[in-house]
Design a protein around this motif. Structure first.
Motif, short mmCIF file in Angstrom:
data_model
loop_
_atom_site.label_atom_id
_atom_site.label_comp_id
_atom_site.label_asym_id
_atom_site.label_seq_id
_atom_site.Cartn_x
_atom_site.Cartn_y
_atom_site.Cartn_z
N ARG A 1 -14.85 -3.43 -6.21
CA ARG A 1 -14.63 -2.22 -7.01
C ARG A 1 -14.51 -0.99 -6.13
N SER A 2 -15.38 -0.88 -5.14
CA SER A 2 -15.30 0.30 -4.28
C SER A 2 -14.01 0.30 -3.47
N ASN A 3 -13.56 -0.88 -3.05
CA ASN A 3 -12.29 -0.98 -2.33
C ASN A 3 -11.13 -0.59 -3.25
N SER A 4 -11.18 -1.03 -4.49
CA SER A 4 -10.09 -0.71 -5.41
C SER A 4 -10.11 0.76 -5.80
N GLU A 5 -11.29 1.37 -5.83
CA GLU A 5 -11.39 2.81 -6.14
C GLU A 5 -10.62 3.62 -5.09
N GLU A 6 -10.73 3.23 -3.83
CA GLU A 6 -10.00 3.91 -2.77
C GLU A 6 -8.49 3.83 -3.01
N LEU A 7 -8.03 2.69 -3.50
CA LEU A 7 -6.60 2.50 -3.75
C LEU A 7 -6.09 3.36 -4.89
N LEU A 8 -6.92 3.63 -5.87
CA LEU A 8 -6.46 4.39 -7.03
C LEU A 8 -5.96 5.78 -6.64
N ASN A 9 -6.44 6.30 -5.53
CA ASN A 9 -6.03 7.64 -5.08
C ASN A 9 -4.58 7.69 -4.60
N ILE A 10 -3.98 6.55 -4.28
CA ILE A 10 -2.61 6.56 -3.78
C ILE A 10 -1.57 6.54 -4.91
N PHE A 11 -2.01 6.31 -6.13
CA PHE A 11 -1.08 6.23 -7.26
C PHE A 11 -1.05 7.53 -8.03
N PRO A 12 0.05 7.89 -8.63
CA PRO A 12 1.34 7.21 -8.62
C PRO A 12 2.06 7.40 -7.29
N LEU A 13 2.83 6.41 -6.93
CA LEU A 13 3.61 6.47 -5.69
C LEU A 13 4.72 7.49 -5.86
N GLU A 14 4.91 8.34 -4.85
CA GLU A 14 5.86 9.44 -4.95
C GLU A 14 7.23 9.12 -4.33
N LYS A 15 7.26 8.29 -3.30
CA LYS A 15 8.50 8.04 -2.57
C LYS A 15 8.72 6.54 -2.40
N GLU A 16 9.96 6.19 -2.15
CA GLU A 16 10.29 4.79 -1.92
C GLU A 16 9.55 4.27 -0.68
N GLU A 17 9.37 5.14 0.31
CA GLU A 17 8.64 4.74 1.53
C GLU A 17 7.21 4.32 1.20
N ASP A 18 6.61 5.04 0.22
CA ASP A 18 5.26 4.68 -0.20
C ASP A 18 5.23 3.28 -0.80
N MET A 19 6.26 2.95 -1.57
CA MET A 19 6.33 1.61 -2.16
C MET A 19 6.47 0.55 -1.08
N LEU A 20 7.32 0.81 -0.12
CA LEU A 20 7.53 -0.16 0.95
C LEU A 20 6.27 -0.34 1.79
N ARG A 21 5.57 0.78 2.04
CA ARG A 21 4.31 0.71 2.80
C ARG A 21 3.28 -0.12 2.03
N LEU A 22 3.20 0.12 0.73
CA LEU A 22 2.26 -0.62 -0.11
C LEU A 22 2.59 -2.11 -0.10
N GLU A 23 3.87 -2.41 -0.20
CA GLU A 23 4.30 -3.80 -0.18
C GLU A 23 3.88 -4.48 1.13
N ASP A 24 4.00 -3.75 2.23
CA ASP A 24 3.61 -4.30 3.53
C ASP A 24 2.10 -4.52 3.64
N GLU A 25 1.33 -3.68 2.95
CA GLU A 25 -0.13 -3.77 3.03
C GLU A 25 -0.70 -4.94 2.23
N ILE A 26 0.04 -5.40 1.23
CA ILE A 26 -0.47 -6.48 0.37
C ILE A 26 -0.34 -7.80 1.13
N SER A 27 -1.44 -8.50 1.22
CA SER A 27 -1.47 -9.80 1.89
C SER A 27 -2.45 -10.69 1.12
N PRO A 28 -2.50 -11.96 1.46
CA PRO A 28 -3.47 -12.83 0.77
C PRO A 28 -4.92 -12.33 0.93
N GLU A 29 -5.21 -11.70 2.06
CA GLU A 29 -6.57 -11.22 2.30
C GLU A 29 -6.90 -9.99 1.44
#
Length: 139
Positions: free
Chosen positions: A42-70
């Motif tokens: 929950r604390s990890n996901s709380e940190e993520l909530l601050n990045i939304f909504p994504l403003e630019k396409e670059e933000d989406m691509l960066r987010l996509e790169d950050e998502i991994s099985p871990e």
């Protein structure tokens, strides 16, 4: 029943209670570990909530790169918090800003790659949510 028999009976009773206490202590220890994991997620996901909504396409691509099985569960938990109260369609503006969605919708009557990517991410999160729910039912 003489005194020795009463003492033996009490000793047996104490042994049974000690076994029961050990079982309860093990259960409490397991639950403590699970509670700590949930709080960490929950604390990890709380940190993520601050990045939304994504403003630019670059933000989406960066987010996509950050998502991994871990990191998957962290993102699934964050998406649950965003999408669960309102659903996927109404929750999309909470994930993507109007600046990303509007030009994409106006581009020659077709959805641009940016919006397709966004919808793909949302539906992939929806699938991840279903998978996580099924995993929790199995576990």
């Amino acid at each position: 029943m003489n005194a020795d028999q009463k003492i033996d009976a009490l000793i047996e009773l104490v042994k049974k209670q000690q076994e029961q206490i050990k079982i309860l202590a093990d259960q409490i220890a397991n639950q403590t570990v699970l509670i700590r994991q949930i709080l960490t997620e929950r604390s990890n996901s709380e940190e993520l909530l601050n990045i939304f909504p994504l403003e630019k396409e670059e933000d989406m691509l960066r987010l996509e790169d950050e998502i991994s099985p871990e990191t998957r569960i962290k993102y699934v938990t964050a998406m649950k918090k965003i999408l669960a109260p309102v659903g996927i369609k109404k929750g999309l503006p909470r994930i993507l800003s109007a600046d990303i969605m509007e030009p994409s919708l106006q581009a020659s009557g077709r959805k641009s790659s940016c919006l397709r990517c966004a919808y793909g991410q949302v539906f992939s999160y929806q699938k991840a949510l279903r998978d996580a729910k099924q995993d929790s039912w199995r576990g």
